[in-house]
Design an enzyme around this catalytic site. Structure first.
Site, PDB file in Angstrom:
ATOM      1  N   GLY A 181      -5.014  -3.788   4.331  1.00  0.00           N
ATOM      2  CA  GLY A 181      -4.040  -2.794   3.872  1.00  0.00           C
ATOM      3  C   GLY A 181      -4.542  -1.584   3.107  1.00  0.00           C
ATOM      4  O   GLY A 181      -3.740  -0.695   2.837  1.00  0.00           O
ATOM      5  N   GLY A 183      -6.628   0.832   4.044  1.00  0.00           N
ATOM      6  CA  GLY A 183      -7.168   1.913   4.875  1.00  0.00           C
ATOM      7  C   GLY A 183      -6.355   3.199   4.820  1.00  0.00           C
ATOM      8  O   GLY A 183      -5.142   3.181   4.574  1.00  0.00           O
ATOM      9  N   CYS A 186      -3.723   3.232   7.492  1.00  0.00           N
ATOM     10  CA  CYS A 186      -3.146   1.907   7.663  1.00  0.00           C
ATOM     11  C   CYS A 186      -1.745   1.882   7.060  1.00  0.00           C
ATOM     12  O   CYS A 186      -1.528   2.445   5.992  1.00  0.00           O
ATOM     13  CB  CYS A 186      -4.059   0.926   6.942  1.00  0.00           C
ATOM     14  SG  CYS A 186      -3.287  -0.620   6.560  1.00  0.00           S
TER      15      CYS A 186
HETATM   16  P1  5GP Z   1     -10.596   3.909   5.554  1.00  0.00           P
HETATM   17  O1  5GP Z   1     -12.056   3.972   5.317  1.00  0.00           O
HETATM   18  O2  5GP Z   1     -10.114   4.936   6.534  1.00  0.00           O
HETATM   19  O3  5GP Z   1      -9.784   3.878   4.310  1.00  0.00           O
HETATM   20  O4  5GP Z   1     -10.322   2.476   6.230  1.00  0.00           O
HETATM   21  C1  5GP Z   1     -10.908   2.095   7.452  1.00  0.00           C
HETATM   22  C2  5GP Z   1     -10.404   0.727   7.839  1.00  0.00           C
HETATM   23  O5  5GP Z   1      -8.975   0.720   8.022  1.00  0.00           O
HETATM   24  C3  5GP Z   1     -10.906   0.197   9.163  1.00  0.00           C
HETATM   25  O6  5GP Z   1     -12.230  -0.237   9.100  1.00  0.00           O
HETATM   26  C4  5GP Z   1      -9.918  -0.921   9.460  1.00  0.00           C
HETATM   27  O7  5GP Z   1     -10.216  -2.113   8.777  1.00  0.00           O
HETATM   28  C5  5GP Z   1      -8.628  -0.367   8.876  1.00  0.00           C
HETATM   29  N1  5GP Z   1      -7.744   0.149   9.945  1.00  0.00           N
HETATM   30  C6  5GP Z   1      -8.062   0.978  10.957  1.00  0.00           C
HETATM   31  N2  5GP Z   1      -6.981   1.245  11.715  1.00  0.00           N
HETATM   32  C7  5GP Z   1      -5.967   0.562  11.182  1.00  0.00           C
HETATM   33  C8  5GP Z   1      -4.585   0.417  11.535  1.00  0.00           C
HETATM   34  O8  5GP Z   1      -4.065   1.004  12.480  1.00  0.00           O
HETATM   35  N3  5GP Z   1      -3.858  -0.416  10.746  1.00  0.00           N
HETATM   36  C9  5GP Z   1      -4.398  -1.082   9.697  1.00  0.00           C
HETATM   37  N4  5GP Z   1      -3.618  -1.915   9.015  1.00  0.00           N
HETATM   38  N5  5GP Z   1      -5.679  -0.940   9.324  1.00  0.00           N
HETATM   39  C10 5GP Z   1      -6.451  -0.142  10.055  1.00  0.00           C
END
Ligand code: 5GP
Length: 346
Positions: A181, A183, A186
């Site tokens: 959660g 991300g 996300c």
């Molecule tokens: P960020 O670095 O952008 O904060 O987080 C990246 C991570 O977000 C990814 O490695 C993956 O675990 C998560 N993530 C990617 N796409 C999605 C999505 O569509 N839904 C959710 N719940 N998590 C995502």
């Protein structure tokens, strides 16, 4: 129903307290780490930052750029077997240590993984990635993958609690991916109410993993270099980045021009955009759990990387850690009610 009253913290809830140091310059800091893995009979040395296995981030172009600097790319699972073969026939020597082949847990995924591995037997890492790592099916898939690939470094996730980290390590994972959660694209917490503040998840999961000789990746929620430093300070062995590596020349996603400005599309792997692209739409029984956004085009990832690695070296000098490995034991977090001064930030 039960309530846990202990406060759980995210990156925005803490800062790292400076400590006396004998380091004279950031150039004295080494960000390289060397790991020996619990199951795979191998070691790895490099800068333990990983590009996320999203099709807008974990591209072959990103892998080439990051490998040159000693980082890892979890290459997304939507490339065809032919794409992989073309890539590996032109890839520079040593790339195999900086690539994780991503897979889901369906029979088709397992078959595709087997084909990719058979053509590219030297790639070091396999990343078994599902949104919810708590299912029995997932644990069985990890066990099966370990039996089939005894020499591969297996990454498995995502989970956020110590007992599940232990279960996955005992099932054959070397490294457990932590984060539900946090991300940037996300919406799981919005759609489901499920999640765990990332800093506390790292602290608790690192403790569980290190007790069993495993490692963890902090995945998601880093928005600025300081967050990456906090993740390492909390005990993460590796940090995975999505949004911070999005929007670059090496990233995936459509390049958009509007009013003379350039943007790149960036979306979650559970967003409607990703599901339309890869599985023909959002299935009737589910909701999308990801956003689609446009990020300002940032040019080559090399510039962002300098900023991240420079920031991390600076954190190390502030607490007197000559090596990234020492950062956790030199970290004291202070709980705060404010972060940076945003007067000139729009
Ligand atoms: P960020 O670095 O952008 O904060 O987080 C990246 C991570 O977000 C990814 O490695 C993956 O675990 C998560 N993530 C990617 N796409 C999605 C999505 O569509 N839904 C959710 N719940 N998590 C995502």
């Amino acid at each position: 129903m039960r309530i846990e009253y202990d406060i759980k913290l995210g990156f925005k809830d803490v800062m790292i307290r400076p400590k006396r140091s004998t380091l004279k310059s950031r150039s004295q800091v080494s960000l390289k780490r060397k790991f020996t893995f619990k199951h795979a009979n191998t070691t790895w040395e490099g800068i333990p930052i990983i590009a996320a296995n999203m099709d807008t981030v974990g591209t072959f172009e990103m892998a080439l750029a990051l490998a040159e600097k000693g980082l890892i790319t979890a290459v997304h699972k939507h490339y065809s077997i032919t794409d992989w073969n073309v890539f590996s026939s032109h890839a520079p020597e040593g790339i195999e240590n900086h690539i994780a082949i991503s897979t889901g847990t369906s029979a088709n995924d397992a078959e595709k993984l087997a084909s990719i591995v058979s053509f590219n037997p030297h790639f070091k890492f396999i990343c078994i990635d599902v949104a919810n790592g708590y299912s029995e099916h997932f644990v069985d898939f990890v066990k099966h993958t370990r039996t089939k690939y005894p020499d591969k470094v297996i990454i498995a996730g995502n989970v956020v609690t110590g007992e599940m980290v232990e279960e996955l390590l005992l099932a054959g994972a070397d490294i457990v991916k932590v984060g539900i959660g946090p991300g940037s694209v996300c919406t799981t917490r919005v759609k489901t109410g499920v999640g765990y503040p990332q800093l506390s998840a790292i602290i608790e999961c690192a403790d569980a993993a290190h007790g069993l000789g495993g490692q963890i990746i902090s995945d998601g929620g880093c928005t600025i270099p300081g967050d990456i430093a906090k993740a390492f300070g909390a005990g993460a062995d590796f940090v995975m980045l999505g949004g911070m590596f999005a929007g670059h020349q090496e990233s995936g996603g459509e390049l958009i021009e509007r009013d003379g400005k350039h943007y790149k599309q960036f979306y979650g792997m559970s967003s409607a955009t990703a599901m339309d692209k890869h599985v023909g739409g959002v299935a009737e029984y589910r909701a999308s759990e990801g956003k689609t956004v446009e990020v300002a085009y940032k040019g080559s990832v090399e510039t962002t990387l300098k900023d991240i690695l420079g920031g991390l070296r600076s954190t190390c000098t502030y607490v007197g850690a000559a090596k990234l490995k020492e950062l956790t034991k030199r970290t004291t977090f202070i709980r705060v009610a404010e972060q940076e001064n945003r007067i000139y930030t729009n």
